[in-house]
Design a protein around this motif. Structure first.
Motif, mmCIF file in Angstrom:
data_model
loop_
_atom_site.group_PDB
_atom_site.id
_atom_site.type_symbol
_atom_site.label_atom_id
_atom_site.label_comp_id
_atom_site.label_asym_id
_atom_site.label_seq_id
_atom_site.Cartn_x
_atom_site.Cartn_y
_atom_site.Cartn_z
ATOM 1 N N ARG A 259 3.726 1.935 9.962
ATOM 2 C CA ARG A 259 3.206 3.369 9.372
ATOM 3 C C ARG A 259 3.524 3.170 7.890
ATOM 4 N N ALA A 262 1.400 1.071 5.605
ATOM 5 C CA ALA A 262 0.031 1.548 5.652
ATOM 6 C C ALA A 262 -0.105 2.591 4.733
ATOM 7 N N ALA A 263 0.851 3.512 4.598
ATOM 8 C CA ALA A 263 1.011 4.769 3.859
ATOM 9 C C ALA A 263 1.408 4.438 2.250
ATOM 10 N N GLU A 264 2.092 3.180 2.137
ATOM 11 C CA GLU A 264 2.174 2.840 0.767
ATOM 12 C C GLU A 264 0.867 2.358 0.376
ATOM 13 N N GLY A 265 0.246 1.699 1.101
ATOM 14 C CA GLY A 265 -0.981 1.008 0.674
ATOM 15 C C GLY A 265 -2.061 2.041 0.235
ATOM 16 N N GLU A 266 -2.061 3.103 1.112
ATOM 17 C CA GLU A 266 -3.063 4.022 0.930
ATOM 18 C C GLU A 266 -2.488 4.682 -0.519
ATOM 19 N N THR A 267 -1.236 5.281 -0.661
ATOM 20 C CA THR A 267 -0.667 5.564 -1.822
ATOM 21 C C THR A 267 -1.087 4.793 -3.015
ATOM 22 N N ARG A 268 -0.895 3.515 -3.084
ATOM 23 C CA ARG A 268 -1.260 2.592 -4.371
ATOM 24 C C ARG A 268 -2.770 2.739 -4.574
ATOM 25 N N ARG A 269 -3.754 2.864 -3.490
ATOM 26 C CA ARG A 269 -5.057 2.851 -3.805
ATOM 27 C C ARG A 269 -5.595 4.283 -4.391
ATOM 28 N N VAL A 270 -4.706 5.241 -4.089
ATOM 29 C CA VAL A 270 -5.007 6.524 -4.570
ATOM 30 C C VAL A 270 -4.776 6.646 -6.237
ATOM 31 N N ARG A 271 -3.233 6.116 -6.453
ATOM 32 C CA ARG A 271 -2.676 6.059 -7.506
ATOM 33 C C ARG A 271 -3.692 5.110 -8.443
ATOM 34 N N ARG A 273 -6.902 4.556 -8.185
ATOM 35 C CA ARG A 273 -7.974 5.280 -8.696
ATOM 36 C C ARG A 273 -7.734 6.515 -9.651
#
Length: 488
Positions: A259, A262-271, A273
């Motif tokens: 989990r 997955a959260a870190e990957g999403e955070t990196r994508r948001v950062r 962007r």
């Protein structure tokens, strides 16, 4: 006379007290004293003989040698520098104790080899111990005198029979040393025997004590082993429970790690962007600011140029007012007009410096100079550094006289490092970057100016002149600027 900081008495104590002082002196003198004794022995046969022709056939006994060196160190200070051997003059200001420590070998060699120095030391010694010296000269040494003192004084005085006195003193010193060694050995043997007996008693007592302690420890060990077996059983049950708990924890940790990944990957994508959006926003703001700033500057400069040009034209042309002035109603004779022939006669030559003065007098004029083109035309034999300094000095004066904006451009495409240069007052100095020539930098400067501003470019390069002329600038040959600068 040579002064001494701490003079020791000329006389020397006798017996055991004197031996104690000798031991201290031996420690200070160290190995250098032992080497000095061997030096005396080496010169026994060919050294300086006494008054009767006698000479030592063996090294001085150690005790006698120490007494001799001590007497020399004490009597040393009463001699002048001229009376001292050359190798001892550097120790003239030392105290007797320092002479014993640092000059023992040198004093022993000097008293053995230099008869005059030995005689001066013996004279000082006889002045301090007249009775002993007199007795030795008469051949009857005092019975109560220390044998080492008698031998040392005899060695320095060299009376008849002095060799026997020195030999007797050596034998006496050896006998006393042997007796002291025997006594010390006996005492050491007794001490070791007493320590052996004491150690045996302690060993028997320790053995009894250790046997009792071993029995107690054996009983305690049995009790500990029983407790250990019980504890091992408890540990095995605990380890089984722990393994189950660890397996459950590992499963939970793996789930949480998945989990978290997955959260870190999403955070990196948001950062990422967010960073792209911020960069685009900042670039947009910067472009807006730069575009507005450049356009405002160009418009303001063009407005100032138009206003100054209008005022200059009004002054130069003396334009009449739109309405009729009262002075025009006065009847008077007007001056004659110039004919076309007169105007042609007053025209200036193409390389006349006055043309450059007229151009720089225009409102908001900007003078751009191709630096190396001018210097290599006017003074090509000078080094580049001096060419730059000479040209910039003249341009600084021209800027101060005309009030025009002056920019001097040099070719810096082949420079290994930036040129250290302090631009003079009123002159902007620019070097072209790598891959860009000075001609291209001049064209960029001309294109950066707003249309309508008077820009004067000094260069004899025809390609540069044609290019800047198409951009609206006025080309001027380098010879014209050189003539203007030479005029001051």
């Amino acid at each position: 006379m040579v002064e001494e900081a701490h003079a020791e008495p000329a006389g020397a104590p006798h017996g055991a007290e004197r031996d104690g002082h000798e031991d201290g002196a031996r420690e200070d003198e160290g190995h250098a004293a032992a080497e000095g004794g061997h030096a005396h022995g080496a010169r026994g046969h060919d050294g300086d003989p006494g008054a009767d022709g006698e000479a030592l056939d063996r090294p001085l006994p150690e005790g006698v040698r120490h007494r001799v060196v001590r007497y020399v160190a004490t009597g040393f200070g009463g001699l002048t520098l001229a009376e001292l051997p050359a190798q001892l003059r550097q120790y003239a200001r030392f105290t007797p104790s320092r002479r014993l420590k640092y000059a023992g070998n040198a004093m022993a060699a000097a008293v053995e080899n230099d008869a005059a120095f030995r005689a001066r030391v013996a004279e000082r010694l006889c002045a301090a111990q007249p009775e002993l010296c007199a007795a030795l000269n008469e051949g009857t040494p005092p019975p109560a005198a220390d044998p080492l003192d008698v031998a040392a004084v005899a060695y320095l005085l060299r009376p008849p029979g002095w060799l026997k006195l020195v030999a007797a003193a050596g034998e006496e010193a050896e006998r006393a040393g042997a007796e002291r060694m025997d006594e010390a050995a006996r005492e050491e043997l007794d001490r070791l025997r007493a320590e052996r007996d004491e150690a045996r008693e302690r060993g028997r007592a320790d053995s009894e004590r250790l046997r009792g302690e071993i029995e107690v420890l054996r009983r305690e060990g049995d009790a500990v082993r029983r407790k250990l077996r019980a504890a091992q059983s408890d540990i095995k049950r605990g380890e089984a429970a722990l393994r189950k708990e660890q397996e459950r924890s590992e499963a939970q940790r793996a789930e949480l790690q998945a989990r978290l990944s997955a959260a870190e990957g999403e955070t990196r994508r948001v950062r990422a962007r967010l960073g792209e959006v911020e960069a685009a926003l900042e670039a947009s703001r910067k472009a807006t600011r730069e575009g507005r700033s450049v356009e405002d500057m160009r418009l303001r400069l063009l407005l100032d140029t138009v206003l100054d040009a209008a005022q200059g034209l009004r002054r130069e042309l003396a334009l009449p007012p739109v309405s009729v002035r009262p002075a025009e109603t006065v009847d008077a004779r007007e001056p004659a007009q110039f004919s076309p022939k007169d105007i042609a006669a007053r025209a200036l030559a193409e390389d006349d410096p006055a043309i450059l003065d007229q151009l720089l007098a225009l409102p908001q004029a900007h003078l751009v100079v191709d630096g190396y083109n001018v210097t290599k035309t006017g003074y090509p034999m000078m080094p580049l550094e001096k060419q730059r300094l000479r040209l910039l000095g003249g341009l600084s004066q021209l800027a101060a006289q005309s009030g025009a904006e002056v920019t001097c451009v040099f070719d810096g495409a082949e420079l290994a490092a930036p040129v250290l240069l302090a631009p003079p007052r009123g002159v902007r100095v620019l070097f072209s970057k790598a891959g860009v020539t000075a001609d291209e930098l001049i064209r960029q400067l001309v294109r950066a100016e707003p249309p309508g501003r008077p820009v004067v470019v000094v260069s004899t390069d025809k390609e540069v002149a044609d290019g800047i002329a198409k951009a609206g600038a006025r080309p001027v040959p380098s010879v014209m600027l050189l003539r203007r600068l030479s005029r001051g």
